[in-house]
Design a protein around this motif. Structure first.
Motif, PDB file in Angstrom:
ATOM      1  N   LEU A 151       0.856  -1.208  -0.005  1.00  0.00           N
ATOM      2  CA  LEU A 151      -0.055  -0.039  -0.001  1.00  0.00           C
ATOM      3  C   LEU A 151       0.816   1.141   0.063  1.00  0.00           C
ATOM      4  O   LEU A 151       1.897   1.448   0.614  1.00  0.00           O
ATOM      5  N   LYS A 152       0.602   2.237  -0.901  1.00  0.00           N
ATOM      6  CA  LYS A 152       1.231   3.334  -1.024  1.00  0.00           C
ATOM      7  C   LYS A 152       0.895   4.755  -0.010  1.00  0.00           C
ATOM      8  O   LYS A 152      -0.470   4.973  -0.123  1.00  0.00           O
ATOM      9  N   PRO A 153       1.448   5.127   0.541  1.00  0.00           N
ATOM     10  CA  PRO A 153       1.000   6.683   1.496  1.00  0.00           C
ATOM     11  C   PRO A 153      -0.082   7.355   0.532  1.00  0.00           C
ATOM     12  O   PRO A 153      -1.028   7.969   0.918  1.00  0.00           O
ATOM     13  N   GLY A 154       0.649   7.561  -0.775  1.00  0.00           N
ATOM     14  CA  GLY A 154      -0.188   8.601  -1.655  1.00  0.00           C
ATOM     15  C   GLY A 154      -1.747   8.263  -1.660  1.00  0.00           C
ATOM     16  O   GLY A 154      -2.509   9.104  -2.293  1.00  0.00           O
ATOM     17  N   LEU A 155      -1.922   7.102  -1.733  1.00  0.00           N
ATOM     18  CA  LEU A 155      -3.499   6.635  -1.766  1.00  0.00           C
ATOM     19  C   LEU A 155      -4.449   7.163  -0.824  1.00  0.00           C
ATOM     20  O   LEU A 155      -5.698   7.260  -1.029  1.00  0.00           O
ATOM     21  N   PHE A 156      -3.702   7.651   0.543  1.00  0.00           N
ATOM     22  CA  PHE A 156      -4.662   8.034   1.499  1.00  0.00           C
ATOM     23  C   PHE A 156      -4.747   9.358   2.068  1.00  0.00           C
ATOM     24  O   PHE A 156      -5.208   9.685   3.001  1.00  0.00           O
ATOM     25  N   THR A 157      -3.990  10.190   1.414  1.00  0.00           N
ATOM     26  CA  THR A 157      -3.853  11.419   1.774  1.00  0.00           C
ATOM     27  C   THR A 157      -3.860  12.468   0.594  1.00  0.00           C
ATOM     28  O   THR A 157      -3.566  12.105  -0.724  1.00  0.00           O
ATOM     29  N   ALA A 158      -3.962  13.882   0.981  1.00  0.00           N
ATOM     30  CA  ALA A 158      -3.893  14.813  -0.091  1.00  0.00           C
ATOM     31  C   ALA A 158      -4.929  14.609  -1.203  1.00  0.00           C
ATOM     32  O   ALA A 158      -6.366  14.063  -1.019  1.00  0.00           O
ATOM     33  N   GLY A 159      -4.791  14.318  -2.651  1.00  0.00           N
ATOM     34  CA  GLY A 159      -5.650  14.027  -3.411  1.00  0.00           C
ATOM     35  C   GLY A 159      -5.997  12.431  -3.563  1.00  0.00           C
ATOM     36  O   GLY A 159      -6.752  11.943  -4.436  1.00  0.00           O
ATOM     37  N   GLY A 160      -5.395  11.746  -2.874  1.00  0.00           N
ATOM     38  CA  GLY A 160      -5.442  10.162  -2.972  1.00  0.00           C
ATOM     39  C   GLY A 160      -6.672   9.432  -2.832  1.00  0.00           C
ATOM     40  O   GLY A 160      -7.157   8.684  -3.651  1.00  0.00           O
TER      41      GLY A 160
END
Ligand SMILES: NC(=O)C1=CN([C@@H]2O[C@H](COP(=O)(O)OP(=O)(O)OC[C@H]3O[C@@H](n4cnc5c(N)ncnc54)[C@H](O)[C@@H]3O)[C@@H](O)[C@H]2O)[C@@H](O)CC1
Length: 503
Positions: free
Chosen positions: A193-202
């Motif tokens: 799982l990648k952090p970008g999926l869950f914050t900002a535009g993710g």
């Protein structure tokens, strides 16, 4: 393959960590095994999600993400009687530059009867986004960028392979941007799982997230961050020993609000919300001190159990000094003069106007920085603009790297940082960042941050509580209130505070 659940703590790996895991795993397996597993899993999820889809567009890109799409296209073609399902594959790639795995996937797909076409079908029932994964760079104006935007704007359901194309795996910066007309989304994250999926535009880009680990060992590399978990149990909280008294549940002071006084601008409501939230979250006694000039209310008619104090009385330093203080929910300029005294409270939550005072005053910053060495806990709860002020940068720069910005604040102040926004990030000294799994856009309304600050105060007031864990639990519980909000009720901070339950 499994769907993620907000109540389960999950390790997150950034691009570098994911590539390290991929290389180590691939070295133990026959060639192309990982891509074969990835593409087969994508096809399986597509069929489970949209079993009756007859017209599919598999949009493949120039790298191995496209390779996953080609393997999926082969399985989808083979999963139905000839002619029953139309699979349109587009492949935006220079064939002579395909990586080895993707070249293999293309050969296998063509051999199985998959055809590559130049244009997508009209009105597909399902789109598989295999244009870009963890190898994505910022989008330009080339044909691939146009294709990414075309896929991301689809009204049809879209299944994203590994990541929505154009989303940065590490930061959640979404180059393609979420389209208001876009249909439902799901993302099958591969290997990690990648952090970008869950914050900002993710979160907007990815929709519901699934994970297939492709057979990687769960402890393959140290995580870059964590996601989820920390929700209070659904069971009724334990009542505690019969001999408990109101002091056993912890005292919380709230300093802020603002009496209208000479300025004519009152913000008492912010501090009242925080104080009520602390009460409802289980603090035993809550003291409220409003700053500024003007006649202070003697009590809060809706929460008569709140105890009003003058700031000088609340902050009066003696051996009974407050164990937990929430400072800055409102307070405007007037909070500044009280901050030196606030900064000697052993457990201090600094919110909103307290953060603005800190950003403007180097003396306050030095006082805040010395707290960790004295064993005192500081919690900063900025939204991105407040974080930018504290870091001397812009909101855009904070949003370009939310995990990094929260980490910087933690390093600078030795504090636990709660960087609010979609996918709230919590960082603590010496620990990996954590991303909250709960909450939605309903919380983007005035006063909800004050409620959160009060909940954090109550969590910190519980005896024997590890500071950062208490903060994460309060953040997760605050977001969960929005997740379970009745659809026919507008979420206002006043209603939110009434819904707060013991942490
Ligand atoms: N190699 C393997 O066996 C595995 C690969 N996997 C998949 O492979 C992906 C990573 O593959 P890659 O490293 O090839 O990376 P990608 O497939 O994400 O993209 C890299 C390619 O896209 C081009 N590109 C990137 N950004 C661009 C832009 N803005 N405009 C134009 N071209 C752009 C690059 O030049 C390169 O050709 C993962 O996300 C995952 O989907 C996983 O399935 C795990 C197994």
């Amino acid at each position: 393959m499994r769907a993620l659940r907000a109540d389960q703590l999950e390790p997150l790996h950034d691009t570098a960590g994911t590539r390290a895991i991929e290389q180590a795993l691939a070295a133990t397996l026959p060639p192309h095994t990982l891509m074969a597993r990835a593409g087969e899993a994508v096809a399986r999820l597509a069929l489970a999600w949209r079993p009756h889809a007859r017209r599919l567009w598999v949009a493949c890109g120039p790298g191995n993400n496209g390779g996953d799409g080609l393997v999926a296209a082969r399985h989808l073609l083979q999963a139905a009687p000839p002619g029953w399902r139309e699979i349109v594959v587009t492949h935006d790639a220079h064939l002579e530059r395909l990586p080895a795995d993707a070249a293999w996937a293309l050969r296998e797909a063509l051999a199985a009867g998959v055809t590559v076409q130049s244009a997508p079908p009209d009105s597909p029932d399902l789109v598989i986004d295999a244009l870009l994964g963890i190898g994505a760079r910022a989008l330009g104006r080339d044909p691939l960028a146009a294709r990414v935007r075309e896929v991301r704007g689809q009204r049809a359901p879209v299944l994203c392979v590994d990541l929505p194309s154009g989303l940065n795996a590490d930061s959640g910066v979404d180059c393609a941007g979420a389209s208001p007309d876009a249909g439902p989304r799901q993302t099958l994250s591969l290997l990690t799982l990648k952090p970008g999926l869950f914050t900002a535009g993710g979160r907007d880009a990815a929709g519901a997230v699934w994970l297939h680990d492709l057979g990687a060992p769960p402890d393959g590399a140290p995580p870059a961050a964590w996601w989820g978990g920390h929700l209070p149990s659904q069971a009724a909280p334990a009542v505690g020993p019969h001999a408990a008294h109101k002091g056993s549940h912890g005292d919380v002071g709230v300093l802020g609000g603002q009496l209208p006084g000479a300025t004519g601008v009152g913000m008492a409501g912010a501090a009242v919300l925080a104080a009520r939230a602390a009460l409802h979250a289980g603090a035993g006694r809550v003291y409220l001190a409003l700053v500024g000039n003007g006649p202070a209310p003697s009590h809060d008619p809706l929460s008569p159990e709140l105890m009003h104090r003058l700031p000088a009385v609340l902050l009066g330093a003696d051996e009974h000094a407050l164990p937990v203080l929430v400072a800055g929910c409102g307070g405007g300029e007037a909070i500044r003069e009280w901050m030196p005294q606030a900064l000697v409270c052993p457990r201090l939550v600094i919110d909103a106007d307290g953060l603005n005072a800190l950003a403007r005053d180097p003396t306050l910053q030095r006082l805040a920085q010395r707290r960790a060495a004295r064993g005192w806990l500081t919690v900063l709860t900025p939204h991105p603009l407040e974080a930018a002020r504290l870091l001397g940068t812009s909101t855009a720069e904070v949003m370009a790297d939310r995990l990094g910005a929260a980490r910087q604040l933690t390093e600078r102040f030795g504090a636990v940082t709660v960087l609010k926004g979609s996918g709230t990030v919590v960082t603590e000294p010496g620990g990996a960042p954590w991303i909250n799994a709960t909450g939605d856009a309903r919380l983007a309304t005035a006063g909800t941050g004050d409620v959160l600050a009060g909940m954090i105060g109550a969590a910190l007031a519980r005896p024997h509580e590890h500071g950062a864990d208490a903060v994460r639990r309060a953040v997760a519980a605050h977001g969960a209130l929005a997740d379970h909000w009745p659809a026919d009720h507008t979420l206002t901070a006043g209603r939110l505070v009434r819904a707060v339950r013991p942490l």
